[in-house]
Design a protein around this motif. Structure first.
Motif, PDB file in Angstrom:
ATOM      1  N   SER A  89     -24.653  -5.914  61.424  1.00  0.00           N
ATOM      2  CA  SER A  89     -25.725  -6.789  60.944  1.00  0.00           C
ATOM      3  C   SER A  89     -26.985  -5.965  60.710  1.00  0.00           C
ATOM      4  N   THR A  90     -27.727  -6.323  59.669  1.00  0.00           N
ATOM      5  CA  THR A  90     -28.902  -5.527  59.301  1.00  0.00           C
ATOM      6  C   THR A  90     -30.162  -6.383  59.224  1.00  0.00           C
ATOM      7  N   ASN A  91     -31.278  -5.698  59.314  1.00  0.00           N
ATOM      8  CA  ASN A  91     -32.574  -6.336  59.150  1.00  0.00           C
ATOM      9  C   ASN A  91     -33.471  -5.339  58.419  1.00  0.00           C
ATOM     10  N   TYR A  92     -34.078  -5.778  57.336  1.00  0.00           N
ATOM     11  CA  TYR A  92     -34.936  -4.920  56.533  1.00  0.00           C
ATOM     12  C   TYR A  92     -36.354  -5.471  56.478  1.00  0.00           C
ATOM     13  N   ALA A  93     -37.301  -4.561  56.365  1.00  0.00           N
ATOM     14  CA  ALA A  93     -38.659  -4.984  56.057  1.00  0.00           C
ATOM     15  C   ALA A  93     -38.691  -5.524  54.628  1.00  0.00           C
ATOM     16  N   GLU A  94     -39.519  -6.532  54.404  1.00  0.00           N
ATOM     17  CA  GLU A  94     -39.608  -7.116  53.069  1.00  0.00           C
ATOM     18  C   GLU A  94     -39.968  -6.075  52.021  1.00  0.00           C
ATOM     19  N   ALA A  95     -40.799  -5.127  52.393  1.00  0.00           N
ATOM     20  CA  ALA A  95     -41.290  -4.136  51.438  1.00  0.00           C
ATOM     21  C   ALA A  95     -40.205  -3.213  50.912  1.00  0.00           C
ATOM     22  N   VAL A  96     -39.069  -3.134  51.609  1.00  0.00           N
ATOM     23  CA  VAL A  96     -38.037  -2.187  51.194  1.00  0.00           C
ATOM     24  C   VAL A  96     -36.757  -2.879  50.744  1.00  0.00           C
ATOM     25  N   LYS A  97     -36.694  -4.182  50.870  1.00  0.00           N
ATOM     26  CA  LYS A  97     -35.482  -4.903  50.479  1.00  0.00           C
ATOM     27  C   LYS A  97     -35.157  -4.653  49.007  1.00  0.00           C
ATOM     28  N   GLY A  98     -33.893  -4.383  48.741  1.00  0.00           N
ATOM     29  CA  GLY A  98     -33.461  -4.126  47.380  1.00  0.00           C
ATOM     30  C   GLY A  98     -33.615  -2.674  46.952  1.00  0.00           C
ATOM     31  N   ARG A  99     -34.332  -1.885  47.736  1.00  0.00           N
ATOM     32  CA  ARG A  99     -34.523  -0.465  47.395  1.00  0.00           C
ATOM     33  C   ARG A  99     -33.886   0.462  48.436  1.00  0.00           C
ATOM     34  N   PHE A 100     -33.927   0.055  49.690  1.00  0.00           N
ATOM     35  CA  PHE A 100     -33.396   0.888  50.776  1.00  0.00           C
ATOM     36  C   PHE A 100     -32.100   0.261  51.292  1.00  0.00           C
ATOM     37  N   THR A 101     -31.191   1.135  51.718  1.00  0.00           N
ATOM     38  CA  THR A 101     -29.939   0.675  52.310  1.00  0.00           C
ATOM     39  C   THR A 101     -29.667   1.469  53.579  1.00  0.00           C
ATOM     40  N   ILE A 102     -29.446   0.741  54.668  1.00  0.00           N
ATOM     41  CA  ILE A 102     -29.108   1.381  55.930  1.00  0.00           C
ATOM     42  C   ILE A 102     -27.601   1.311  56.132  1.00  0.00           C
ATOM     43  N   SER A 103     -27.069   2.359  56.745  1.00  0.00           N
ATOM     44  CA  SER A 103     -25.646   2.352  57.074  1.00  0.00           C
ATOM     45  C   SER A 103     -25.436   3.169  58.338  1.00  0.00           C
ATOM     46  N   ARG A 104     -24.320   2.908  59.004  1.00  0.00           N
ATOM     47  CA  ARG A 104     -24.023   3.607  60.255  1.00  0.00           C
ATOM     48  C   ARG A 104     -22.598   4.104  60.256  1.00  0.00           C
ATOM     49  N   ASP A 105     -22.398   5.200  60.947  1.00  0.00           N
ATOM     50  CA  ASP A 105     -21.069   5.697  61.255  1.00  0.00           C
ATOM     51  C   ASP A 105     -21.014   5.766  62.772  1.00  0.00           C
ATOM     52  N   ASN A 106     -20.462   4.736  63.398  1.00  0.00           N
ATOM     53  CA  ASN A 106     -20.473   4.669  64.858  1.00  0.00           C
ATOM     54  C   ASN A 106     -19.662   5.800  65.484  1.00  0.00           C
ATOM     55  N   ALA A 107     -18.613   6.215  64.821  1.00  0.00           N
ATOM     56  CA  ALA A 107     -17.790   7.294  65.363  1.00  0.00           C
ATOM     57  C   ALA A 107     -18.566   8.608  65.447  1.00  0.00           C
ATOM     58  N   LYS A 108     -19.547   8.757  64.574  1.00  0.00           N
ATOM     59  CA  LYS A 108     -20.361   9.973  64.543  1.00  0.00           C
ATOM     60  C   LYS A 108     -21.740   9.761  65.155  1.00  0.00           C
ATOM     61  N   ASN A 109     -21.987   8.579  65.696  1.00  0.00           N
ATOM     62  CA  ASN A 109     -23.309   8.251  66.266  1.00  0.00           C
ATOM     63  C   ASN A 109     -24.428   8.566  65.277  1.00  0.00           C
ATOM     64  N   THR A 110     -24.211   8.197  64.042  1.00  0.00           N
ATOM     65  CA  THR A 110     -25.132   8.557  62.970  1.00  0.00           C
ATOM     66  C   THR A 110     -25.567   7.315  62.207  1.00  0.00           C
ATOM     67  N   VAL A 111     -26.832   7.309  61.820  1.00  0.00           N
ATOM     68  CA  VAL A 111     -27.357   6.253  60.959  1.00  0.00           C
ATOM     69  C   VAL A 111     -28.004   6.919  59.750  1.00  0.00           C
ATOM     70  N   TYR A 112     -27.862   6.252  58.623  1.00  0.00           N
ATOM     71  CA  TYR A 112     -28.392   6.775  57.362  1.00  0.00           C
ATOM     72  C   TYR A 112     -29.367   5.767  56.757  1.00  0.00           C
ATOM     73  N   LEU A 113     -30.259   6.282  55.932  1.00  0.00           N
ATOM     74  CA  LEU A 113     -31.146   5.413  55.169  1.00  0.00           C
ATOM     75  C   LEU A 113     -31.215   5.955  53.749  1.00  0.00           C
ATOM     76  N   GLN A 114     -30.590   5.244  52.833  1.00  0.00           N
ATOM     77  CA  GLN A 114     -30.670   5.605  51.421  1.00  0.00           C
ATOM     78  C   GLN A 114     -31.889   4.919  50.834  1.00  0.00           C
ATOM     79  N   MET A 115     -32.792   5.720  50.318  1.00  0.00           N
ATOM     80  CA  MET A 115     -34.047   5.192  49.793  1.00  0.00           C
ATOM     81  C   MET A 115     -34.114   5.462  48.300  1.00  0.00           C
ATOM     82  N   ASN A 116     -34.125   4.397  47.521  1.00  0.00           N
ATOM     83  CA  ASN A 116     -34.205   4.490  46.070  1.00  0.00           C
ATOM     84  C   ASN A 116     -35.507   3.866  45.576  1.00  0.00           C
ATOM     85  N   SER A 117     -35.832   4.162  44.333  1.00  0.00           N
ATOM     86  CA  SER A 117     -37.042   3.596  43.708  1.00  0.00           C
ATOM     87  C   SER A 117     -38.260   3.760  44.613  1.00  0.00           C
TER      88      SER A 117
END
Length: 129
Positions: free
Chosen positions: A59-87
């Motif tokens: 489940s995710t929660n985004y700030a209004e200012a970044v919705k539609g431009r940023f995407t968060i994702s996780r790889d639990n097996a690698k204990n890693t979180v990513y943030l793809q930031m576009n526009s």
């Protein structure tokens, strides 16, 4: 002690993209139980603010200012979180901090920064016009 290490920050122009990564590790090698994990940011002279958070179950929660431009994702097996930031916009300029809630059982994305018990040192993102 859990260590969070961010990478991927940098300087881009208006409309550009960046991908941030954050890896959680522990010297003892024990298995980490990371519940909510994600990103906050702090611009000069401003309070730290939530960017995007993801729970362990996706489940995710985004700030209004970044919705539609940023995407968060996780790889639990690698204990890693990513943030793809576009526009990207100049107002996205800030130090971006990775946060992890370890140990406390939460199945939802925690928005309150005070609940996070581990933080990275931050990575600078600068967007020029």
């Amino acid at each position: 002690q859990v260590q969070l290490v961010e990478s991927g920050g940098g300087a881009v122009q208006l409309g550009g993209s960046l991908r941030l990564s954050c890896v959680a590790s522990v010297a003892s090698g024990r298995i980490l139980s990371i519940n909510s994990m994600g990103w906050y940011r702090q611009a000069p002279g401003k309070e730290r603010e939530l960017v995007a958070i993801e729970s362990r179950v996706g489940s995710t929660n985004y700030a209004e200012a970044v919705k539609g431009r940023f995407t968060i994702s996780r790889d639990n097996a690698k204990n890693t979180v990513y943030l793809q930031m576009n526009s990207l916009k100049p107002e996205d300029t800030a130090v971006y901090y990775c946060a992890a809630l370890v140990g406390s059982l939460r199945y939802y994305p925690v928005s309150d920064a005070a609940e996070y018990n581990y933080w990275g040192r931050g990575t600078q993102v600068t967007v020029s016009s």
